[in-house]
Design a protein around this motif. Structure first.
Motif, PDB file in Angstrom:
ATOM      1  N   THR A 135       0.882  -1.157  -0.141  1.00 42.92           N
ATOM      2  CA  THR A 135       0.103   0.040   0.033  1.00 42.92           C
ATOM      3  C   THR A 135       1.032   1.333  -0.139  1.00 42.92           C
ATOM      4  N   ASP A 136       0.534   2.363  -0.594  1.00 40.51           N
ATOM      5  CA  ASP A 136       1.233   3.494  -0.729  1.00 40.51           C
ATOM      6  C   ASP A 136       0.164   4.541  -0.831  1.00 40.51           C
ATOM      7  N   THR A 137       0.697   5.777  -0.316  1.00 42.26           N
ATOM      8  CA  THR A 137      -0.127   7.128  -0.592  1.00 42.26           C
ATOM      9  C   THR A 137       0.477   7.926  -1.571  1.00 42.26           C
ATOM     10  N   MET A 138      -0.226   8.202  -2.525  1.00 49.41           N
ATOM     11  CA  MET A 138       0.379   9.206  -3.757  1.00 49.41           C
ATOM     12  C   MET A 138      -0.793  10.151  -3.997  1.00 49.41           C
ATOM     13  N   PHE A 139      -0.233  11.419  -4.095  1.00 48.54           N
ATOM     14  CA  PHE A 139      -1.250  12.597  -4.595  1.00 48.54           C
ATOM     15  C   PHE A 139      -2.230  12.537  -3.443  1.00 48.54           C
ATOM     16  N   GLY A 140      -2.141  12.160  -2.183  1.00 51.71           N
ATOM     17  CA  GLY A 140      -3.339  12.409  -1.121  1.00 51.71           C
ATOM     18  C   GLY A 140      -4.047  11.103  -1.340  1.00 51.71           C
ATOM     19  N   SER A 141      -4.019   9.982  -1.946  1.00 51.26           N
ATOM     20  CA  SER A 141      -4.908   8.860  -1.728  1.00 51.26           C
ATOM     21  C   SER A 141      -4.133   7.563  -1.534  1.00 51.26           C
ATOM     22  N   GLU A 142      -4.733   6.764  -0.988  1.00 53.30           N
ATOM     23  CA  GLU A 142      -4.361   5.297  -0.605  1.00 53.30           C
ATOM     24  C   GLU A 142      -4.625   4.337  -1.878  1.00 53.30           C
ATOM     25  N   TYR A 143      -3.179   3.808  -2.243  1.00 57.67           N
ATOM     26  CA  TYR A 143      -3.498   2.695  -3.306  1.00 57.67           C
ATOM     27  C   TYR A 143      -2.906   1.453  -2.720  1.00 57.67           C
ATOM     28  N   LEU A 144      -3.510   0.427  -3.326  1.00 57.74           N
ATOM     29  CA  LEU A 144      -3.061  -0.868  -2.971  1.00 57.74           C
ATOM     30  C   LEU A 144      -2.489  -1.372  -4.503  1.00 57.74           C
ATOM     31  N   THR A 145      -1.211  -1.891  -4.320  1.00 57.82           N
ATOM     32  CA  THR A 145      -0.442  -2.295  -5.775  1.00 57.82           C
ATOM     33  C   THR A 145      -0.143  -3.717  -5.589  1.00 57.82           C
ATOM     34  N   VAL A 146      -0.532  -4.457  -6.702  1.00 54.94           N
ATOM     35  CA  VAL A 146      -0.030  -5.836  -6.752  1.00 54.94           C
ATOM     36  C   VAL A 146       0.878  -5.886  -8.071  1.00 54.94           C
ATOM     37  N   ARG A 147       2.099  -6.479  -7.509  1.00 58.50           N
ATOM     38  CA  ARG A 147       3.043  -6.981  -8.551  1.00 58.50           C
ATOM     39  C   ARG A 147       3.088  -8.694  -8.926  1.00 58.50           C
ATOM     40  N   ASP A 154       9.531 -15.596 -14.555  1.00 58.63           N
ATOM     41  CA  ASP A 154      10.182 -15.600 -15.671  1.00 58.63           C
ATOM     42  C   ASP A 154      10.324 -13.999 -16.264  1.00 58.63           C
ATOM     43  N   GLY A 155      10.104 -13.787 -17.585  1.00 54.79           N
ATOM     44  CA  GLY A 155      10.150 -12.518 -18.163  1.00 54.79           C
ATOM     45  C   GLY A 155       8.859 -11.819 -18.079  1.00 54.79           C
ATOM     46  N   THR A 156       7.880 -12.247 -17.521  1.00 54.94           N
ATOM     47  CA  THR A 156       6.581 -11.740 -17.496  1.00 54.94           C
ATOM     48  C   THR A 156       6.280 -11.018 -16.129  1.00 54.94           C
ATOM     49  N   LYS A 157       5.615  -9.717 -16.297  1.00 58.88           N
ATOM     50  CA  LYS A 157       5.176  -8.997 -15.040  1.00 58.88           C
ATOM     51  C   LYS A 157       3.932  -8.528 -15.246  1.00 58.88           C
ATOM     52  N   VAL A 158       3.255  -8.417 -14.348  1.00 60.07           N
ATOM     53  CA  VAL A 158       1.920  -8.017 -14.415  1.00 60.07           C
ATOM     54  C   VAL A 158       1.595  -7.072 -12.967  1.00 60.07           C
ATOM     55  N   TYR A 159       1.029  -6.030 -13.274  1.00 63.15           N
ATOM     56  CA  TYR A 159       0.943  -5.249 -12.008  1.00 63.15           C
ATOM     57  C   TYR A 159      -0.597  -4.417 -12.108  1.00 63.15           C
ATOM     58  N   PHE A 160      -1.160  -4.218 -11.103  1.00 65.22           N
ATOM     59  CA  PHE A 160      -2.215  -3.350 -11.050  1.00 65.22           C
ATOM     60  C   PHE A 160      -2.557  -2.767  -9.686  1.00 65.22           C
ATOM     61  N   SER A 161      -3.279  -1.705  -9.742  1.00 64.55           N
ATOM     62  CA  SER A 161      -3.678  -0.868  -8.519  1.00 64.55           C
ATOM     63  C   SER A 161      -5.003  -0.588  -8.258  1.00 64.55           C
ATOM     64  N   VAL A 162      -5.299  -0.489  -6.921  1.00 62.25           N
ATOM     65  CA  VAL A 162      -6.887  -0.453  -6.706  1.00 62.25           C
ATOM     66  C   VAL A 162      -6.709   0.805  -5.630  1.00 62.25           C
ATOM     67  N   ARG A 163      -7.628   1.898  -6.059  1.00 61.41           N
ATOM     68  CA  ARG A 163      -7.525   3.231  -5.263  1.00 61.41           C
ATOM     69  C   ARG A 163      -8.346   2.904  -4.079  1.00 61.41           C
ATOM     70  N   MET A 164      -7.969   2.978  -2.886  1.00 61.17           N
ATOM     71  CA  MET A 164      -8.633   2.320  -1.632  1.00 61.17           C
ATOM     72  C   MET A 164      -9.537   3.287  -0.966  1.00 61.17           C
ATOM     73  N   ASP A 165      -9.290   4.785  -1.126  1.00 60.79           N
ATOM     74  CA  ASP A 165      -9.992   5.477  -0.283  1.00 60.79           C
ATOM     75  C   ASP A 165     -10.893   6.578  -0.911  1.00 60.79           C
ATOM     76  N   THR A 166     -11.768   6.141  -1.737  1.00 61.04           N
ATOM     77  CA  THR A 166     -12.703   6.577  -2.564  1.00 61.04           C
ATOM     78  C   THR A 166     -14.208   5.803  -2.019  1.00 61.04           C
ATOM     79  N   LYS A 167     -15.384   6.922  -2.479  1.00 63.64           N
ATOM     80  CA  LYS A 167     -16.495   6.249  -2.058  1.00 63.64           C
ATOM     81  C   LYS A 167     -16.589   5.061  -2.684  1.00 63.64           C
ATOM     82  N   TYR A 168     -16.228   4.846  -3.979  1.00 64.93           N
ATOM     83  CA  TYR A 168     -16.293   3.669  -4.784  1.00 64.93           C
ATOM     84  C   TYR A 168     -15.100   3.157  -5.088  1.00 64.93           C
TER      85      TYR A 168
END
Length: 75
Positions: free
Chosen positions: A25-37, A41-55
């Protein structure tokens, strides 16, 4: 909660096929995000979820394979 459930399912599925999973979890630009990496092998996948919004929602995702990147809006 739908985005969190989706992130959990994706992490579980990626781990099930042999990806190493890192979550933080990280705080960027005043918002909290969960980032999954995930990497295998040579393949990488990542995605982020913004946690502190109404939706709580996915905000970004990408895949890469040996430095070839593609940005996705929907995981």
């Amino acid at each position: 909660m739908k985005a969190i459930d989706r992130a959990t399912r994706w992490a579980r599925d990626l781990e099930g096929v042999g990806f190493e999973i890192e979550c933080e979890t990280d705080t960027m630009f005043g918002s909290e995000y969960l980032t999954v990496r995930a990497s295998k092998d040579g393949t990488k996948v990542y995605f982020s979820v913004r946690m502190d919004t109404k939706y709580t929602r996915f905000v970004c995702g990408s895949t890469s394979f040996y430095s070839v990147r593609r940005r996705t809006n929907q995981p």
